[in-house]
Design a protein around this motif. Structure first.
Motif, PDB file in Angstrom:
ATOM      1  N   ARG A 230      40.704 -32.835  58.344  1.00 33.34           N
ATOM      2  CA  ARG A 230      39.770 -31.701  58.215  1.00 33.34           C
ATOM      3  C   ARG A 230      39.383 -31.154  59.586  1.00 33.34           C
ATOM      4  N   LEU A 231      39.102 -32.043  60.528  1.00 30.05           N
ATOM      5  CA  LEU A 231      38.726 -31.601  61.873  1.00 30.05           C
ATOM      6  C   LEU A 231      39.863 -30.843  62.554  1.00 30.05           C
ATOM      7  N   MET A 232      41.074 -31.342  62.402  1.00 26.32           N
ATOM      8  CA  MET A 232      42.216 -30.688  63.045  1.00 26.32           C
ATOM      9  C   MET A 232      42.471 -29.323  62.432  1.00 26.32           C
ATOM     10  N   ALA A 233      42.354 -29.238  61.112  1.00 31.54           N
ATOM     11  CA  ALA A 233      42.543 -27.943  60.446  1.00 31.54           C
ATOM     12  C   ALA A 233      41.467 -26.954  60.881  1.00 31.54           C
ATOM     13  N   ALA A 234      40.219 -27.414  60.974  1.00 28.51           N
ATOM     14  CA  ALA A 234      39.132 -26.526  61.386  1.00 28.51           C
ATOM     15  C   ALA A 234      39.321 -26.052  62.826  1.00 28.51           C
ATOM     16  N   ALA A 235      39.739 -26.947  63.709  1.00 29.80           N
ATOM     17  CA  ALA A 235      39.935 -26.570  65.117  1.00 29.80           C
ATOM     18  C   ALA A 235      41.067 -25.566  65.284  1.00 29.80           C
ATOM     19  N   ALA A 236      42.038 -25.606  64.399  1.00 30.65           N
ATOM     20  CA  ALA A 236      43.185 -24.688  64.493  1.00 30.65           C
ATOM     21  C   ALA A 236      42.982 -23.408  63.679  1.00 30.65           C
ATOM     22  N   ASP A 237      41.875 -23.311  62.972  1.00 29.12           N
ATOM     23  CA  ASP A 237      41.604 -22.149  62.120  1.00 29.12           C
ATOM     24  C   ASP A 237      41.124 -20.980  62.986  1.00 29.12           C
ATOM     25  N   PRO A 238      41.883 -19.873  63.025  1.00 25.58           N
ATOM     26  CA  PRO A 238      41.488 -18.740  63.861  1.00 25.58           C
ATOM     27  C   PRO A 238      40.183 -18.084  63.423  1.00 25.58           C
ATOM     28  N   ALA A 239      39.770 -18.314  62.180  1.00 28.13           N
ATOM     29  CA  ALA A 239      38.536 -17.695  61.682  1.00 28.13           C
ATOM     30  C   ALA A 239      37.288 -18.427  62.181  1.00 28.13           C
ATOM     31  N   LEU A 240      37.434 -19.678  62.578  1.00 26.70           N
ATOM     32  CA  LEU A 240      36.289 -20.450  63.050  1.00 26.70           C
ATOM     33  C   LEU A 240      36.149 -20.316  64.564  1.00 26.70           C
ATOM     34  N   HIS A 241      34.936 -20.179  65.012  1.00 27.75           N
ATOM     35  CA  HIS A 241      34.669 -20.059  66.446  1.00 27.75           C
ATOM     36  C   HIS A 241      33.605 -21.074  66.839  1.00 27.75           C
ATOM     37  N   LEU A 242      33.937 -22.354  66.664  1.00 27.15           N
ATOM     38  CA  LEU A 242      33.023 -23.442  66.972  1.00 27.15           C
ATOM     39  C   LEU A 242      33.550 -24.249  68.152  1.00 27.15           C
ATOM     40  N   THR A 243      32.639 -24.783  68.938  1.00 26.57           N
ATOM     41  CA  THR A 243      33.028 -25.671  70.031  1.00 26.57           C
ATOM     42  C   THR A 243      33.467 -27.008  69.446  1.00 26.57           C
ATOM     43  N   ALA A 244      34.025 -27.850  70.277  1.00 24.18           N
ATOM     44  CA  ALA A 244      34.455 -29.171  69.823  1.00 24.18           C
ATOM     45  C   ALA A 244      33.269 -29.962  69.267  1.00 24.18           C
ATOM     46  N   SER A 245      32.155 -29.966  69.975  1.00 20.76           N
ATOM     47  CA  SER A 245      30.971 -30.690  69.502  1.00 20.76           C
ATOM     48  C   SER A 245      30.421 -30.091  68.211  1.00 20.76           C
ATOM     49  N   GLU A 246      30.453 -28.770  68.090  1.00 16.89           N
ATOM     50  CA  GLU A 246      29.992 -28.129  66.853  1.00 16.89           C
ATOM     51  C   GLU A 246      30.891 -28.489  65.670  1.00 16.89           C
ATOM     52  N   LEU A 247      32.200 -28.589  65.896  1.00 18.89           N
ATOM     53  CA  LEU A 247      33.113 -28.998  64.822  1.00 18.89           C
ATOM     54  C   LEU A 247      32.797 -30.412  64.341  1.00 18.89           C
ATOM     55  N   LEU A 248      32.582 -31.325  65.281  1.00 20.30           N
ATOM     56  CA  LEU A 248      32.244 -32.701  64.900  1.00 20.30           C
ATOM     57  C   LEU A 248      30.905 -32.759  64.177  1.00 20.30           C
ATOM     58  N   ALA A 249      29.912 -32.013  64.664  1.00 22.42           N
ATOM     59  CA  ALA A 249      28.596 -31.995  64.013  1.00 22.42           C
ATOM     60  C   ALA A 249      28.696 -31.427  62.590  1.00 22.42           C
ATOM     61  N   ALA A 250      29.473 -30.369  62.414  1.00 25.79           N
ATOM     62  CA  ALA A 250      29.645 -29.777  61.081  1.00 25.79           C
ATOM     63  C   ALA A 250      30.306 -30.776  60.129  1.00 25.79           C
ATOM     64  N   GLU A 251      31.278 -31.512  60.630  1.00 22.00           N
ATOM     65  CA  GLU A 251      31.945 -32.518  59.789  1.00 22.00           C
ATOM     66  C   GLU A 251      30.967 -33.625  59.407  1.00 22.00           C
ATOM     67  N   LEU A 252      30.167 -34.101  60.348  1.00 21.11           N
ATOM     68  CA  LEU A 252      29.166 -35.128  60.040  1.00 21.11           C
ATOM     69  C   LEU A 252      28.142 -34.610  59.034  1.00 21.11           C
ATOM     70  N   HIS A 253      27.745 -33.346  59.189  1.00 17.11           N
ATOM     71  CA  HIS A 253      26.795 -32.739  58.252  1.00 17.11           C
ATOM     72  C   HIS A 253      27.401 -32.686  56.846  1.00 17.11           C
ATOM     73  N   ASN A 254      28.654 -32.269  56.752  1.00 19.43           N
ATOM     74  CA  ASN A 254      29.316 -32.189  55.437  1.00 19.43           C
ATOM     75  C   ASN A 254      29.457 -33.574  54.809  1.00 19.43           C
ATOM     76  N   GLN A 255      29.756 -34.568  55.623  1.00 22.89           N
ATOM     77  CA  GLN A 255      29.887 -35.933  55.097  1.00 22.89           C
ATOM     78  C   GLN A 255      28.545 -36.453  54.595  1.00 22.89           C
ATOM     79  N   SER A 256      27.462 -36.127  55.295  1.00 24.41           N
ATOM     80  CA  SER A 256      26.146 -36.602  54.865  1.00 24.41           C
ATOM     81  C   SER A 256      25.711 -35.939  53.562  1.00 24.41           C
ATOM     82  N   LYS A 257      26.133 -34.704  53.308  1.00 17.48           N
ATOM     83  CA  LYS A 257      25.810 -34.028  52.040  1.00 17.48           C
ATOM     84  C   LYS A 257      26.578 -34.663  50.881  1.00 17.48           C
TER      85      LYS A 257
END
Length: 166
Positions: free
Chosen positions: A136-163
């Protein structure tokens, strides 16, 4: 019978030439990149190293870039990302110069530079990350529609996992 002369006893195991060591093929680098036609975002892809030993992992990464995007000559990373911080890293056929930062550099990113070609900022997926999470992280980092930093990508993944976890 000796196969070479046609006479005498067959050669014994000690008479045979030693077998060559079996060479294992290089492992494919775990890398996901944005399509080159899209402008780069804060990261242009992700790299998922197998260990936190940069001396072991960087050659696979640079080989992938050397073959498709130009020879990697330098890299930069946050000092706390890797246990060691050598100034020069030997890779296949050349040496990569390293710059280490302790502030103002995303601790979850590595920056690669190819002489005369450009630079690539990659999310570094932590080596011990579960396969599904890393995918999921690799797909998000390679997605041209997303404009998140590396730390923001990891934080978003942790947030999604906690939900998802009750």
């Amino acid at each position: 019978m000796n196969p070479h002369t046609g006479t005498g006893p067959p050669p014994s195991a000690g008479d045979r030439a030693p077998s060559r060591p079996v060479r294992t093929p290089p492992r494919p680098v775990r890398l996901a990149l944005r399509p080159p036609t899209f402008p780069p975002g804060p990261v242009c892809g992700a790299w998922w190293p197998r260990t936190d030993d940069l001396m072991t992992e960087l050659p696979e990464l640079t080989e992938a870039f050397d073959a498709t995007r130009g020879r990697v000559s330098r890299m930069a990373s946050h000092r706390d990302t890797w246990p060691t911080a050598p100034c020069e890293l030997p890779v296949t056929g050349h040496t990569v110069k390293a710059a280490w930062f302790v502030s103002r550099f995303d601790p979850h990113m590595i920056r690669l530079f190819s002489y005369g070609v450009g630079r690539w900022d990659l999310l570094v997926v932590p080596p011990r990350t579960e396969t599904a999470t890393a995918a999921r992280l690799m797909a998000a980092a390679a997605d041209p529609a997303l404009h998140l930093t590396a730390s923001e990508l990891l934080a978003a993944e942790l947030h999604n996992q906690s939900k998802e976890t009750p």
